[in-house]
Design a protein around this motif. Structure first.
Motif, PDB file in Angstrom:
ATOM      1  N   SER A 282       0.841  -1.200   0.000  1.00 20.42           N
ATOM      2  CA  SER A 282       0.000   0.000   0.000  1.00 20.42           C
ATOM      3  C   SER A 282       0.872   1.245   0.000  1.00 20.42           C
ATOM      4  CB  SER A 282      -0.917   0.006   1.227  1.00 20.42           C
ATOM      5  OG  SER A 282      -1.767  -1.127   1.222  1.00 20.42           O
ATOM      6  N   PRO A 283       0.634   2.151  -0.913  1.00 19.97           N
ATOM      7  CA  PRO A 283       1.461   3.369  -0.961  1.00 19.97           C
ATOM      8  C   PRO A 283       1.139   4.298   0.197  1.00 19.97           C
ATOM      9  CG  PRO A 283      -0.274   3.477  -2.604  1.00 19.97           C
ATOM     10  CD  PRO A 283      -0.339   2.105  -2.014  1.00 19.97           C
ATOM     11  N   GLY A 285      -0.259   7.228   2.217  1.00 25.19           N
ATOM     12  CA  GLY A 285      -1.520   7.948   2.072  1.00 25.19           C
ATOM     13  C   GLY A 285      -2.717   7.049   1.861  1.00 25.19           C
ATOM     14  N   THR A 286      -2.502   5.752   1.724  1.00 26.41           N
ATOM     15  CA  THR A 286      -3.618   4.823   1.518  1.00 26.41           C
ATOM     16  C   THR A 286      -4.438   4.692   2.794  1.00 26.41           C
ATOM     17  OG1 THR A 286      -2.335   3.597  -0.122  1.00 26.41           O
ATOM     18  CG2 THR A 286      -4.239   2.488   0.840  1.00 26.41           C
ATOM     19  N   ALA A 287      -5.775   4.779   2.673  1.00 27.92           N
ATOM     20  CA  ALA A 287      -6.660   4.581   3.808  1.00 27.92           C
ATOM     21  C   ALA A 287      -6.859   3.087   4.027  1.00 27.92           C
ATOM     22  CB  ALA A 287      -7.999   5.270   3.571  1.00 27.92           C
ATOM     23  N   ILE A 288      -6.569   2.622   5.222  1.00 27.19           N
ATOM     24  CA  ILE A 288      -6.658   1.191   5.509  1.00 27.19           C
ATOM     25  C   ILE A 288      -7.887   0.856   6.344  1.00 27.19           C
ATOM     26  CG2 ILE A 288      -4.173   0.962   5.361  1.00 27.19           C
ATOM     27  CD1 ILE A 288      -4.077   0.847   8.401  1.00 27.19           C
ATOM     28  N   GLY A 289      -8.566   1.835   6.915  1.00 25.71           N
ATOM     29  CA  GLY A 289      -9.747   1.571   7.723  1.00 25.71           C
ATOM     30  C   GLY A 289     -10.157   2.818   8.479  1.00 25.71           C
ATOM     31  N   THR A 331      -4.489   6.091   7.893  1.00 27.25           N
ATOM     32  CA  THR A 331      -3.764   6.040   6.629  1.00 27.25           C
ATOM     33  C   THR A 331      -2.325   5.607   6.872  1.00 27.25           C
ATOM     34  OG1 THR A 331      -3.141   8.379   6.795  1.00 27.25           O
ATOM     35  CG2 THR A 331      -5.197   7.861   5.641  1.00 27.25           C
ATOM     36  N   VAL A 332      -1.684   5.181   5.772  1.00 23.18           N
ATOM     37  CA  VAL A 332      -0.280   4.767   5.830  1.00 23.18           C
ATOM     38  C   VAL A 332       0.587   6.013   5.798  1.00 23.18           C
ATOM     39  CG1 VAL A 332       1.527   3.433   4.701  1.00 23.18           C
ATOM     40  CG2 VAL A 332      -0.826   2.582   4.710  1.00 23.18           C
ATOM     41  N   LYS A 333       1.469   6.115   6.751  1.00 23.56           N
ATOM     42  CA  LYS A 333       2.348   7.284   6.868  1.00 23.56           C
ATOM     43  C   LYS A 333       3.708   7.040   6.239  1.00 23.56           C
ATOM     44  CE  LYS A 333       3.911  10.584  10.392  1.00 23.56           C
ATOM     45  NZ  LYS A 333       3.918  10.874  11.858  1.00 23.56           N
ATOM     46  N   LYS A 334       4.209   5.826   6.324  1.00 17.62           N
ATOM     47  CA  LYS A 334       5.493   5.438   5.743  1.00 17.62           C
ATOM     48  C   LYS A 334       5.334   4.095   5.034  1.00 17.62           C
ATOM     49  CE  LYS A 334       8.536   7.806   9.047  1.00 17.62           C
ATOM     50  NZ  LYS A 334       9.649   7.631  10.021  1.00 17.62           N
ATOM     51  N   VAL A 378       2.913  -9.402   0.139  1.00 18.90           N
ATOM     52  CA  VAL A 378       2.604  -9.400  -1.291  1.00 18.90           C
ATOM     53  C   VAL A 378       3.916  -9.513  -2.058  1.00 18.90           C
ATOM     54  CG1 VAL A 378       0.495  -8.015  -1.093  1.00 18.90           C
ATOM     55  CG2 VAL A 378       2.692  -6.881  -1.395  1.00 18.90           C
ATOM     56  N   ASP A 379       3.817  -9.921  -3.318  1.00 21.64           N
ATOM     57  CA  ASP A 379       4.988  -9.975  -4.191  1.00 21.64           C
ATOM     58  C   ASP A 379       5.296  -8.548  -4.630  1.00 21.64           C
ATOM     59  OD1 ASP A 379       7.054 -10.663  -5.788  1.00 21.64           O
ATOM     60  OD2 ASP A 379       5.869 -11.757  -7.279  1.00 21.64           O
ATOM     61  N   GLU A 380       6.341  -7.993  -4.071  1.00 21.76           N
ATOM     62  CA  GLU A 380       6.646  -6.591  -4.305  1.00 21.76           C
ATOM     63  C   GLU A 380       7.480  -6.414  -5.569  1.00 21.76           C
ATOM     64  OE1 GLU A 380       7.519  -4.339  -0.475  1.00 21.76           O
ATOM     65  OE2 GLU A 380       8.039  -6.394   0.073  1.00 21.76           O
TER      66      GLU A 380
END
Length: 788
Positions: A282-283, A285-289, A331-334, A378-380
């Motif tokens: 997840s990049p 800024g992605t909202a996870i919940g 959201t994802v910060k890093k 995940v396969d990155e």
């Protein structure tokens, strides 16, 4: 006897008709000397006039409103002391309602009201009365004015201006908090009795609200009324006149009261622990919940602010408050890495943003919950060593030179091999290429900084085992300058020198440009390619130079144009230079040096004829020639028009013959023998439908033998027609109706059937209709003809 009973009896006495009639007596009394109103007025005859005081003594009349009797309501009686009772006086009434609402008995002076009177319509009436002599019609008393006042009764109930009121009061208000004031009005006379005195009471809405009897102000009656328990209340208020006593009239109104919200409830999370999942790919800024705390309040009192106050993922995740839904979006910060860490724990707090200090005692207006976030593998895709690359290279390097290398790796534990490639959409000219194995970037075509100083490329790194997993990186290639371009003139110079020029006179200032961009800036040097006896170049040492004359006077009849080669060189390494040629025209100038004419042929032209006039004359000649050519062409076209014209001949070029010819005697129309015997000699005749341009000698074509086939005959005639110079220029249709040689079966024509031995019956032709009657007569009468 109580006061109430007394009032009832008084009202009954007022409303019932009375036998005693009010009478106002107007008597003439002697006036004391001190009350004398008369004044002396001198007259011409010496007599003194005395103004006497009239004998009218007035009081107000009072009349009760809303009279319900069947007879006219008696108002009062007017009487003058001059009235002896003999009917000699006549009473006259005028003013408000006189004659319609109020009538007077002209003999007795009794005044009556003809209909019911409403005090709320008019409270008093002003009238004028006068007594006159019935015989002489002269007034015996001056006209006087009196008032009839209408006594009020309680016939109007209090009314509210609004049937339904809407009000609000904050919840949790203290007892006695003012909500709204309602006011009723009574149309009765407030100065007479208690008919207009209104008292307020509450009929519905207790025990929550109360009303002040005198003012109509509605107040809260219970403490701590909670909006969350009940929000709407309906209160019915009564307004009653007569001071609220029994028998008074009343009116009611409804007041809808709404409890408005205050912040008296803290936010609460429905769960103590919340579980979320997120992919490691997840990049940022992605909202996870999301998490949400509920608040029983509304509006701004329910607004909540979320924050992360503790946990091992405070630097990896962030939370944002969504104002519309009052949710906390995590959201994802890093960037996340499953291989580094797989579980994070956050402590999230929700707190009201608008807290009312009056309700601090209800507890802290915030709540917390635990959020656990699991990272999934995940396969990155491959990861480059840099976010972008910058390579610098000189423009004169050889093709195939490596300008830089990009590096990428597979972050997964499997560590798949990487293949590098260039996105050709960013290198359409295919100037660069990359080594697929090690990421070395090299040139495949020569570079030229003057065409493109920057090249923005995109390098793609993909896993060999899974080509769908790829990553892109920006590669910026800057082309460094090399001095490979010679300076040139900045613009095209149109230079002239006057015939009367003097030595050292400035005729042109020149400058240069260079496509190269040296680090120290541009520096140009100007010089002549060879010594010139007429002109010289003086370098200004600021990248410009001046062209000066070296001799005195020029003659354009001898030399009208000079070519001056100028050498321009730069100061970079290696030095580049070029030679530019200035074209200098010799012109005639005035005393101020302004050019007048530069062409030697201009002197031969008449003084009054300019170049524009010559051009106009030339255009006129050309137009005349075009008109002559068109006229000749039209005249020639008319000669080709056919002699036989018809309506269809205008557009379609079709010649129509509307006659059937002259039969066998018409030898000019068509020779039928030619078709029946191809061996016959055909004489060429001129066409009669067009005017021949030239008389050509008719050509004789060889006659076809008897055994010539029809196809060969047609081909011969077609060839002859194509080679005929007298044929029309437009397309035409030549028809050959050749039937060939005689048939072995003799003639099949029905015209010879009359000579045959067989008899035929043609009577059936009459049955075919009127169109065949003529044919039936021709063939049907064959027997009689033969008999005759």
């Amino acid at each position: 006897m109580t006061i109430y009973q007394f009032l009832v009896l008084f009202l009954l006495w007022v409303c019932l008709p009375h036998f005693c009639s009010p009478e106002i007596m107007f008597r003439r009394t002697p006036v004391p000397q001190k009350r004398t109103l008369g004044t002396r007025v001198p007259r011409s005859d010496g007599k003194i006039l005395h103004r006497q005081k009239r004998g009218w003594m007035w009081n107000q009349f009072f009349l009760l409103e809303e009279y319900t009797g069947s007879d006219y309501q008696y108002v009062g009686k007017l009487h003058s002391d001059q009235d002896k009772g003999d009917g000699s006086l006549k009473y006259i009434l005028s003013g408000d309602g006189a004659g319609t609402l109020f009538i007077i008995d002209e003999k007795t002076g009794d005044i009556h009201a003809t209909r019911r009177i409403d005090r709320e319509e008019k409270a008093f009436y002003t009238l004028r009365a006068q007594a006159i002599n019935r015989r002489t019609l002269r007034p015996v008393e001056p006209e006087s004015e009196f008032v009839i006042k209408i006594h009020d009764i309680n016939d109007n109930e209090p009314t509210f201006p609004e049937e339904i009121y809407t009000a609000s009061v904050p919840e949790m208000s203290v007892v006695g908090t003012s909500v709204v004031q309602v006011t009723a009005t009574d149309a009765d006379d407030p100065s007479y009795g208690n008919s207009a005195r209104v008292i307020y009471s509450i009929l519905q809405g207790q025990p929550y609200f109360s009303v002040e009897p005198e003012t109509g102000i509605i107040r809260t009656a219970l403490p701590n009324m909670n909006r969350e328990n009940r929000e709407q209340y309906q209160v019915v208020i009564q307004a009653k006149d007569m001071g609220g006593q029994m028998g008074g009239l009343s009116g009611t109104t409804t007041v809808n009261i709404t409890l408005t919200d205050v912040n008296d409830n803290p936010p609460r999370f429905p769960q103590n622990t919340i579980h979320l999942r997120v992919l490691e790919s997840s990049p940022v800024g992605t909202a996870i919940g999301s998490v949400k705390a509920t608040d029983a309040d509304t509006g701004k009192n329910a607004e909540v602010e979320y924050r992360i106050i503790d946990g091992d993922g405070t630097d990896m995740f962030d939370i944002i408050t969504e104002k519309d839904t009052q949710e906390g979006i995590i959201t994802v910060k890093k960037p996340l890495d499953y291989e580094s860490r797989r579980l994070y724990t956050l402590k999230v707090e929700a707190e009201n943003t608008h807290v009312d200090p009056r309700f601090y005692y209800l507890g802290p207006f915030k709540d917390t919950t635990i959020v656990k976030i699991s990272v999934e593998d995940v396969d990155e895709p491959p990861v480059f060593s840099r976010s972008s690359y910058l390579f610098e290279v000189h423009e004169d390097i050889e093709v195939g030179t490596i300008i830089g290398t990009v590096m990428a790796r597979d972050p997964d534990s499997t560590s798949s091999p990487i293949r590098f490639s260039l996105d050709r959409h960013t290198d359409l000219d295919r100037i660069f290429n990359i080594h697929s194995g090690n990421g070395s970037l090299y040139t495949s075509k020569p570079l030229d900084r003057e065409l493109s100083q920057w090249h923005n490329l995109t390098v793609i790194a993909a896993e060999i085992n899974n080509p769908k997993e790829m990553t892109r990186v920006a590669v910026f290639v800057r082309i460094l300058d090399v001095n490979d371009n010679a300076p040139q003139f900045a613009v095209f110079y149109d230079t002239f020198v006057c015939e009367n020029a003097r030595p050292g006179q400035l005729i042109q200032t020149i400058s240069a440009v260079d496509k190269d961009d040296p680090l120290g800036g541009q520096k140009f040097f100007f010089s002549l390619a060879a010594v010139n006896p007429n002109f010289t170049v003086q370098d200004n040492e600021d990248n410009t130079a001046r062209i000066l004359t070296r001799k005195n006077g020029f003659n354009r009849h001898e030399i009208s144009t000079y070519l001056l080669p100028v050498v321009i060189s730069d100061n970079d390494y290696p030095i580049q230079s070029s030679t530019g040629t200035l074209t200098i025209r010799v012109c005639a100038c005035d005393s101020q040096g302004n050019m007048q004419s530069c062409s030697a042929e201009a002197l031969l032209l008449p003084a009054g004829l300019s170049t524009g006039a010559l051009i106009a004359i030339l255009l006129c000649i050309i137009i005349l020639l075009v008109i002559v050519v068109l006229f000749a062409a039209l005249k020639r076209q008319r000669k080709k028009e056919p002699l036989i014209l018809s309506k269809e001949d205008i557009r379609d070029n079709i010649v129509s013959y509307n006659d059937e010819g002259g039969g066998e005697e018409d030898t000019q129309a068509f020779d039928i023998g030619t078709l029946r015997n191809p061996a016959a000699v055909e004489e060429k005749k001129l066409r009669r439908d067009i005017i021949p341009e030239t008389l050509f000698i008719p050509r004789r074509t060889p006659t076809a033998p008897d055994n010539t086939d029809v196809r060969d005959f047609i081909h011969e005639r077609l060839k002859e027609h194509d080679l005929d110079p007298t044929a029309p220029p437009y397309d035409s249709l030549a028809t050959y109706a050749y039937e060939g040689t005689d048939s072995l079966a003799d003639s099949l024509s029905s015209l010879e059937s009359a000579t045959s031995d067989s008899d035929q019956n043609y009577d059936y032709l009459r049955e075919w209709g009127p169109r065949f009657h003529k044919l039936a007569e021709m063939y049907g009468g064959g027997d009689s003809d033969r008999d005759s």
